[in-house]
Structure formats: structure tokens, C-alpha cells
Design an enzyme around this catalytic site. Structure first.
Site, short mmCIF file in Angstrom:
data_model
loop_
_atom_site.label_atom_id
_atom_site.label_comp_id
_atom_site.label_asym_id
_atom_site.label_seq_id
_atom_site.Cartn_x
_atom_site.Cartn_y
_atom_site.Cartn_z
N ARG A 15 0.84 -1.20 0.00
CA ARG A 15 0.00 0.00 0.00
C ARG A 15 0.88 1.26 0.00
O ARG A 15 2.07 1.19 0.33
CB ARG A 15 -0.90 0.02 1.25
CG ARG A 15 -2.07 -0.93 1.17
CD ARG A 15 -2.83 -0.99 2.48
NE ARG A 15 -2.10 -1.67 3.52
CZ ARG A 15 -2.53 -1.80 4.77
NH1 ARG A 15 -3.68 -1.28 5.13
NH2 ARG A 15 -1.80 -2.45 5.67
N LYS A 75 1.71 1.55 7.31
CA LYS A 75 1.95 0.73 8.50
C LYS A 75 2.80 1.47 9.52
O LYS A 75 3.45 2.47 9.22
CB LYS A 75 2.65 -0.58 8.11
CG LYS A 75 1.76 -1.58 7.42
CD LYS A 75 0.44 -1.84 8.15
CE LYS A 75 0.57 -2.67 9.41
NZ LYS A 75 -0.74 -2.87 10.07
N TYR A 94 -0.79 4.36 10.60
CA TYR A 94 -1.21 3.42 11.65
C TYR A 94 -0.03 3.22 12.59
O TYR A 94 1.11 3.11 12.14
CB TYR A 94 -1.59 2.06 11.05
CG TYR A 94 -2.92 2.05 10.33
CD1 TYR A 94 -4.10 2.26 11.02
CD2 TYR A 94 -2.99 1.80 8.96
CE1 TYR A 94 -5.33 2.25 10.36
CE2 TYR A 94 -4.21 1.79 8.30
CZ TYR A 94 -5.37 2.02 9.01
OH TYR A 94 -6.58 2.01 8.36
N HIS A 96 -0.63 1.31 16.10
CA HIS A 96 -0.89 0.10 16.91
C HIS A 96 0.14 -0.05 18.03
O HIS A 96 0.85 -1.06 18.12
CB HIS A 96 -0.90 -1.16 16.00
CG HIS A 96 -1.95 -1.09 14.94
ND1 HIS A 96 -3.31 -1.07 15.24
CD2 HIS A 96 -1.86 -0.98 13.60
CE1 HIS A 96 -4.00 -0.98 14.11
NE2 HIS A 96 -3.15 -0.90 13.11
N GLU A 118 -5.58 4.80 13.63
CA GLU A 118 -6.60 3.92 14.21
C GLU A 118 -7.34 4.52 15.41
O GLU A 118 -8.35 3.97 15.83
CB GLU A 118 -6.00 2.56 14.60
CG GLU A 118 -5.03 2.54 15.78
CD GLU A 118 -3.58 2.85 15.39
OE1 GLU A 118 -3.36 3.33 14.27
OE2 GLU A 118 -2.70 2.60 16.22
N SER A 134 -10.78 -2.14 8.09
CA SER A 134 -11.54 -3.19 8.77
C SER A 134 -12.56 -3.80 7.81
O SER A 134 -12.83 -5.00 7.88
CB SER A 134 -12.26 -2.59 9.99
OG SER A 134 -11.30 -2.22 10.96
N ARG A 203 -25.74 -3.39 18.76
CA ARG A 203 -25.14 -3.94 17.52
C ARG A 203 -25.77 -5.29 17.20
O ARG A 203 -26.03 -5.61 16.05
CB ARG A 203 -23.64 -4.08 17.69
CG ARG A 203 -22.99 -2.72 17.78
CD ARG A 203 -21.52 -2.73 17.45
NE ARG A 203 -21.16 -1.35 17.14
CZ ARG A 203 -19.93 -0.91 17.02
NH1 ARG A 203 -18.91 -1.72 17.18
NH2 ARG A 203 -19.69 0.34 16.73
N VAL A 298 -2.37 -12.77 10.36
CA VAL A 298 -1.61 -11.78 9.58
C VAL A 298 -2.00 -10.38 10.06
O VAL A 298 -3.18 -10.02 10.08
CB VAL A 298 -1.88 -11.94 8.07
CG1 VAL A 298 -1.18 -10.85 7.28
CG2 VAL A 298 -1.41 -13.32 7.61
N ASN A 300 -1.25 -7.47 8.80
CA ASN A 300 -1.58 -6.45 7.78
C ASN A 300 -2.33 -7.11 6.62
O ASN A 300 -1.89 -7.08 5.48
CB ASN A 300 -0.32 -5.73 7.28
CG ASN A 300 0.70 -6.66 6.66
OD1 ASN A 300 0.74 -7.84 6.98
ND2 ASN A 300 1.52 -6.14 5.77
P1 NAD Z 1 -14.86 -1.98 15.96
O1 NAD Z 1 -14.63 -1.03 17.08
O2 NAD Z 1 -15.70 -1.57 14.81
O3 NAD Z 1 -15.52 -3.31 16.55
C1 NAD Z 1 -15.02 -3.96 17.67
C2 NAD Z 1 -16.16 -4.65 18.35
O4 NAD Z 1 -15.62 -5.42 19.43
C3 NAD Z 1 -17.19 -3.68 18.97
O5 NAD Z 1 -18.48 -3.95 18.46
C4 NAD Z 1 -17.08 -3.95 20.46
O6 NAD Z 1 -18.31 -3.81 21.15
C5 NAD Z 1 -16.62 -5.41 20.44
N1 NAD Z 1 -16.06 -5.88 21.69
C6 NAD Z 1 -15.21 -5.26 22.54
N2 NAD Z 1 -14.97 -6.05 23.59
C7 NAD Z 1 -15.69 -7.19 23.41
C8 NAD Z 1 -15.86 -8.39 24.15
N3 NAD Z 1 -15.26 -8.56 25.33
N4 NAD Z 1 -16.67 -9.34 23.62
C9 NAD Z 1 -17.29 -9.17 22.43
N5 NAD Z 1 -17.17 -8.07 21.69
C10 NAD Z 1 -16.38 -7.08 22.18
O7 NAD Z 1 -13.42 -2.49 15.48
P2 NAD Z 1 -13.06 -3.09 14.05
O8 NAD Z 1 -12.82 -1.98 13.12
O9 NAD Z 1 -14.07 -4.12 13.71
O10 NAD Z 1 -11.64 -3.77 14.34
C11 NAD Z 1 -11.51 -5.00 15.04
C12 NAD Z 1 -10.04 -5.36 15.15
O11 NAD Z 1 -9.52 -5.71 13.85
C13 NAD Z 1 -9.13 -4.22 15.65
O12 NAD Z 1 -8.14 -4.74 16.51
C14 NAD Z 1 -8.48 -3.72 14.39
O13 NAD Z 1 -7.25 -3.05 14.63
C15 NAD Z 1 -8.29 -5.04 13.69
N6 NAD Z 1 -7.91 -4.95 12.27
C16 NAD Z 1 -6.92 -5.79 11.87
C17 NAD Z 1 -6.54 -5.83 10.56
C18 NAD Z 1 -5.48 -6.82 10.15
O14 NAD Z 1 -4.94 -6.69 9.05
N7 NAD Z 1 -5.17 -7.83 10.94
C19 NAD Z 1 -7.12 -4.96 9.63
C20 NAD Z 1 -8.14 -4.09 10.06
C21 NAD Z 1 -8.54 -4.10 11.40
#
Ligand code: NAD
Length: 363
Positions: A15, A75, A94, A96, A118, A134, A203, A298, A300
Site C-alpha cells: 500500500r 503501517k 497506523y 498500533h 486507528e 476493517s 449492535r 496476519v 496487515n
Molecule cells: P470496531 O470497534 O468496529 O468493533 C469492535 C467490536 O468489538 C465492537 O463492536 C465492540 O463492542 C466489540 N467488543 C469489545 N470487547 C468485546 C468483548 N469482550 N466481547 C465481544 N465483543 C467485544 O473495530 P473493528 O474496526 O471491527 O476492528 C476490530 C479489530 O480488527 C481491531 O483490533 C483492528 O485493529 C483489527 N484490524 C486488523 C486488521 C489486520 O490486518 N489484521 C485490519 C483491520 C482491522
């Protein structure tokens, strides 16, 4: 302002922080944009397209870090990038930081103003710069799971959709935010049997309204999670405590209770992961086994669909880049408290409470 965009150096990360369209917009407002030569070539954003848009093409990241007043990346900065940052610079990318004390210290040492995509917020408490990635990662998580369920990729040998006479895969999604909802949409589209957990009942209500009995919704409760996870073919980790470390909802004991060949996709790995057994992996070597359960962690994921992701990300980041460039960091942060929520490190001081808490630091 002089804005610098170095090529991303994280494993398999293609990216770019700004598109040619963004460059054109900034240059028309009198800014100078430095793009590292080759930064977008792999995803069809050619040096020539950046040059036509008005960018200066620069050979090395070192020169960009030396000349730019604001660094725009994708990143989190790697160690050698942190070492090139200076006190008079803005870093917009980002970060993190919660699970990464080493990077936190390096950014504090740099003295730069470091703004994390983020944790920038929007009116309704949403995270507008996390949301596009996301959406991508949520949709990809089901593609990754479907592929890894195949025998040749180490899985149980299950077709996610099933066929007439044979049941589809059972998918558990932990978290009903942007990742969770996008994973759900794909999983339902593929015909899987899906349930989703959250502790935000509104939700879950929305999911119920949209999908009715097609999807089971659960309040996030340890016993119920254990029950569903043990029967699942796929578990998607999609929870988030904004800026903080992900809660460990799935313990090692629960993973031991899962079927051999079932697949875990821990999308929340960038915040430490929500499975006790997770550790970050890369696109080059995306999976590992724990007691026969295939883990895909993964950090990213959107990097694999870098062209789609670059446009999706910059659509959301560009207005903030413009504000920082036009107003300077102090004015932009004081005018827009949503942007200020992204400020994580400033002049050597850690300014993010969740990051401090996650790292056990006094605040
Ligand atoms: P978001 O805030 O939209 O959603 C997170 C959800 O988790 C919320 O609905 C919240 O209520 C819920 N939550 C919190 N604690 C909880 C619990 N104990 N039990 C059940 N649900 C709970 O966040 P998002 O945008 O969906 O992102 C989720 C994760 O994915 C983040 O850590 C984000 O950084 C990560 N992410 C990773 C990548 C990757 O490449 N690996 C890419 C994008 C996002």
C-alpha cells in the site's frame, strides 16, 4: 508544507500513503510532495502517474525523512524508520502502539508528533480511518478461512458453503464492529452457518433486524463463547477496545477443545489478538498450528489487496492530511478534537491513555 511518502517496508506491504489524485490535490494547494521512487509501482500507481500529479520522485527513504515536515505512511514505522524521525516532524500513519512498547519508546525518543490513524474518531464514536481497512480485513477473513479449510492448505477439508445434503461450515465471529459485520456479510453470502458475539446489544439488535433467524446473535459471555468455539469450523477474532490491547476471549483451554483442522483467523492480532494462542504472522508465512488448530494471524491483511486498500484508506485519510498540511499540527489538532484523539506521542510524551494502560505505564 513538504510532505513525504516513503515506500512501505513491512513484509509484503504494497500500500502507499497517498495516491496520485491526493498528490495533485496537495500540490494545487501549494504543498510539495516527495514520493519514494517505486512506492506504488507494484499496484499500478506508477512513478510517472505521481510525477504528472506534481510529486517529486526521491530515490531513498532516508532523503524523504531528511527533507519532509510530515511523513504520511500506511503501517507502523519500523525500527529504522523511527530512527530517522525528528522532533520537528509529524508522523501520520497506523501505529498500533498498545502491544508494542519498543515502537512506543522509539517514537517518544524521536520527539515527533505521532498521530495514529486507528484512534482518530468521528461524531458517533466511530473510527473512520480504521473502518476502511476493517471492511477489507473483515471481508478477507472469510476468504482466508475458506481457503485454509481446504485440506491442501492444512484445514479439515470442509467446503464453507456445503452442498445439498452436506452441512455448511460453522463460523463463530467474535465482535460485531466493522470487521465482524463485513465478515458476517461474506460468510452469509457463502452460505455458512454463522453466529456472532458482542457485548454491545444494540449492535446485535441491528444484526437481528438485518438477518433475522439466518444468524444467531450472542451477548459476549465466556461460557457461551466456549460452547460455540468448540463446535466451530472457523472462529474469526474481531473485537476491539479502542487503542487498548484486545481482550483474550478464547483461552488456550478452549483452543484445545476445538476440532483438529479447524481455522482461527485472528484479525484483532494488530492489537495483540483475542486468542491466547495467537501470535502475529506475515503474508509470506501466514499460519501456524496449535494443538491441530490452524491459526491465521496476519497483522496487515489489507496489504494483500493493496490496490483496493490504498484507495479505500486514502479516501478516508486524505481530508486529515489536507488539514494538517494547510493548518500545521498545532492548529489542526486544536480545531478538530477527533484528529486530536489520534495523537499518541508528542514531543517525547506518550499522550494515549489506553496505550499507557496496556503497557502498564503511569499516566
Ligand atoms: P470496531 O470497534 O468496529 O468493533 C469492535 C467490536 O468489538 C465492537 O463492536 C465492540 O463492542 C466489540 N467488543 C469489545 N470487547 C468485546 C468483548 N469482550 N466481547 C465481544 N465483543 C467485544 O473495530 P473493528 O474496526 O471491527 O476492528 C476490530 C479489530 O480488527 C481491531 O483490533 C483492528 O485493529 C483489527 N484490524 C486488523 C486488521 C489486520 O490486518 N489484521 C485490519 C483491520 C482491522
Amino acid at each position: 508544507m513538504i510532505i513525504g511518502v516513503p515506500q512501505e517496508i513491512k513484509n509484503n506491504e504494497f500500500r502507499v500513503g497517498l495516491t496520485p489524485g491526493n498528490v495533485s490535490g496537495l500540490c494545487k494547494q501549494g504543498h510539495t510532495v516527495l514520493i519514494q521512487r517505486g512506492a506504488g509501482e507494484q499496484i499500478g500507481l506508477t512513478d510517472e502517474s505521481y510525477r504528472i500529479a506534481g510529486a517529486s520522485l526521491i530515490d531513498s527513504a532516508a532523503e524523504i525523512f531528511h527533507k519532509a515536515q510530515m511523513i504520511v505512511k500506511v503501517k507502523e514505522p519500523q525500527a529504522q524508520e523511527c530512527a530517522m524521525l525528528r522532533e520537528d516532524q509529524i508522523l501520520f500513519t497506523y501505529l498500533h502502539l498498545a502491544p508494542d512498547p519498543k515502537q512506543t519508546k522509539a517514537l517518544m525518543h524521536s520527539g515527533a508528533a505521532c498521530i495514529a490513524y486507528e484512534t482518530v474518531t468521528a461524531m458517533n464514536g466511530a473510527l473512520p480511518l480504521l473502518a476502511p481497512m476493517s471492511e477489507v480485513a473483515g471481508r478477507m477473513s472469510i476468504q482466508a478461512a475458506a481457503s485454509h479449510l481446504e485440506k491442501t492448505h492444512g484445514g479439515l477439508g470442509v467446503l464453507m458453503a456445503g452442498v445439498p445434503g452436506v452441512a455448511p461450515a460453522k463460523i463463530v465471529i467474535l465482535g460485531c464492529g466493522v470487521v465482524g459485520r463485513n465478515a458476517l456479510q461474506m460468510a452469509v453470502g457463502l452460505g455458512a452457518e454463522v453466529c456472532i458475539f458482542d457485548r454491545d446489544i444494540d449492535r446485535l439488535r441491528q444484526i437481528d433486524m438485518l438477518y433475522g433467524n439466518r444468524v444467531r446473535t450472542f451477548y459476549s459471555d465466556n461460557l457461551l463463547i466456549e460452547q460455540e468455539v468448540c463446535e466451530a469450523d472457523v472462529v474469526i477474532g474481531a473485537v476491539l477496545l479502542p487503542g487498548g490491547a484486545a481482550p483474550k476471549l478464547v483461552t488456550y483451554e478452549m483452543v484445545k477443545g476445538m476440532k483438529a483442522g479447524s481455522v482461527v483467523v485472528d484479525v484483532a492480532i494488530d492489537q495483540g489478538g483475542c486468542f491466547e494462542t495467537s501470535r502475529p504472522t506475515t503474508h509470506a508465512d501466514p499460519t501456524f498450528l496449535v494443538d491441530g488448530v490452524l491459526h491465521y494471524c496476519v497483522a496487515n491483511m489489507p496489504g494483500a489487496v493493496a490496490r483496493t486498500s490504498t484507495f479505500a484508506l486514502t479516501n478516508a485519510t486524505y481530508p486529515f492530511v489536507e488539514a494538517l498540511a494547510n493548518q500545521g499540527v498545532m492548529k489542526a489538532l486544536s480545531i478538530d478534537h477527533h484528529l486530536r484523539n489520534g495523537l499518541s506521542v508528542y514531543k517525547g510524551v506518550l499522550t494515549s491513555i489506553p496505550v499507557a494502560q496496556a503497557q502498564g505505564l503511569d499516566f
